[in-house]
Design an enzyme around this catalytic site. Sequence first.
Site, PDB file in Angstrom:
ATOM      1  N   GLY A 142       3.756  -0.326   9.052  1.00  0.00           N
ATOM      2  CA  GLY A 142       3.249   0.591   7.653  1.00  0.00           C
ATOM      3  C   GLY A 142       3.004  -0.501   6.479  1.00  0.00           C
ATOM      4  N   GLY A 144       2.694   0.056   2.340  1.00  0.00           N
ATOM      5  CA  GLY A 144       2.986   0.840   0.981  1.00  0.00           C
ATOM      6  C   GLY A 144       2.584   0.275  -0.232  1.00  0.00           C
ATOM      7  N   GLY A 145       3.028   0.500  -1.361  1.00  0.00           N
ATOM      8  CA  GLY A 145       2.982   0.232  -2.749  1.00  0.00           C
ATOM      9  C   GLY A 145       3.694  -1.202  -2.862  1.00  0.00           C
ATOM     10  CG  PHE A 146       7.661  -3.489  -1.523  1.00  0.00           C
ATOM     11  CD1 PHE A 146       8.450  -3.985  -2.632  1.00  0.00           C
ATOM     12  CD2 PHE A 146       7.753  -4.292  -0.671  1.00  0.00           C
ATOM     13  CE1 PHE A 146       9.353  -5.203  -2.795  1.00  0.00           C
ATOM     14  CE2 PHE A 146       8.463  -5.621  -0.588  1.00  0.00           C
ATOM     15  CZ  PHE A 146       9.257  -5.831  -1.429  1.00  0.00           C
ATOM     16  N   GLY A 147       4.177  -3.301  -0.358  1.00  0.00           N
ATOM     17  CA  GLY A 147       3.766  -4.395   0.760  1.00  0.00           C
ATOM     18  C   GLY A 147       3.878  -3.757   2.026  1.00  0.00           C
ATOM     19  CG  ASP A 261       9.424   6.948  -5.779  1.00  0.00           C
ATOM     20  OD1 ASP A 261       8.761   7.790  -6.398  1.00  0.00           O
ATOM     21  OD2 ASP A 261       8.878   6.105  -5.164  1.00  0.00           O
TER      22      ASP A 261
END
Length: 440
Positions: A142, A144-147, A261
């Site tokens: 995956g 995502g915004g985090f990495g 969130d």
Amino acid sequence: MTTTFVHNRSQHSGHRSTPDRMSRSSDFSTSVQSTTSSSSSGSRNPVVAAAMSVAGLFAACFTPPDSSNSKSVVDSEEFKSTSTSVASNASRAGSQRGRGSNRGTNIGLYNTIQGNESGIVKYTMEEIIQATRNFSPSFKIGQGGFGAVYKTKLLDGTIVAVKRAKKSVHEKNLGSEFQSEVQTLSRVEHLNLVKFYGYLEQGDERIVVVEYVPNGTLREHLDCIHGNVLDLAARLDIAIDVSHALTYLHMYMDHPIIHRDIKSSNILLTEHFRAKVADFGFARQAPDSDSGMTHVSTQVKGTAGYLDPEYLKTYQLTEKSDVYSFGVLLVELVTGRRPIEPKFELKERITVKWAMKRFIDGNAISVLDTRLDQTSANNLALEKILELALQCLAPHRQNRPNMKRCAEILWAIRKDYREISASNFRSYSTTSQRSASLRE
């Protein structure tokens, strides 16, 4: 310079001893009875009146969310054949020495506890690189915004997710989000929260190792990416699991936590469709009730479509901001729609606004996910879930229930749902038997 991988499964701080599942105590039974009686037709007026003021707050708050880049989880041949793994816990080392001999290199097997903190073990960055085959694309599950997120194994065979943060120097907030996630995860221990195995922070490398949950996200299942339609019973169970997780964070920790969130893409599902809340990058410690503070003043964080409009307007964060997001999630569960649907016509674009108007107008059944059957059990549960969602979505936080109350109401809904479903099944079986005997 040696980079260290820190493993922390601390059990000595951050939460009180509490069962993972809420028990049906006498006070719970009383509250369920009051809930059931209050859901009659005579009690909806104040709720509906409050809801009428919700509609005007939605359009200004929302912008279309980022599209998800997550992929379905598949086991690559490289992953299956890997002989390296990241060690989970020093306390397991003794039993693993015998079991691990047929797995090749036993990473961190002989590392010892560092310092005086119980459960903290240090590993090198080289071990993490070895375990993920230098962050091989075939291990990646995956983005995502985090990495990026990778899948690998602990020494005992436990499969974990390795979350590697972006390295961009322009992502100034990633450092604080990383620390927030690490600090939160190291304090929590609950069946419906992802488990924390450890983290690494050195230079521009930030890595979190957490429990791997194999069945994808709730949003993926609502979109039928995995092929099967979630029935309403499963969706109700998921809502209860999430309410338990949030109740624990809000009420059963020494220092309560606000997730900030809550959304369907942050709800991970096990192979048995039990929910685990993930991604604590935006989490904040709630105000200490002993201090007299009622909120935390902070920059707005969250996801468009789920944001509490009062928090958005005042910058005042409370546990009730999570309750609002949970209300959006409830609507998402019964409709199957995303909170914002840009492709729909304007009056249906904001799902919560559309669904609540239909519910208030007495046409709740029209918002039920079209892939679900319109049975008597489903119809009754739909009405009650939407009524709870309406309370969670109240414009002012003081009018919203707390998460413990949400869990109690959902328990009552599930009880009624199961009773009606069982009654319908018995009736159907009796009718079938009569038909068969007549044919004979």
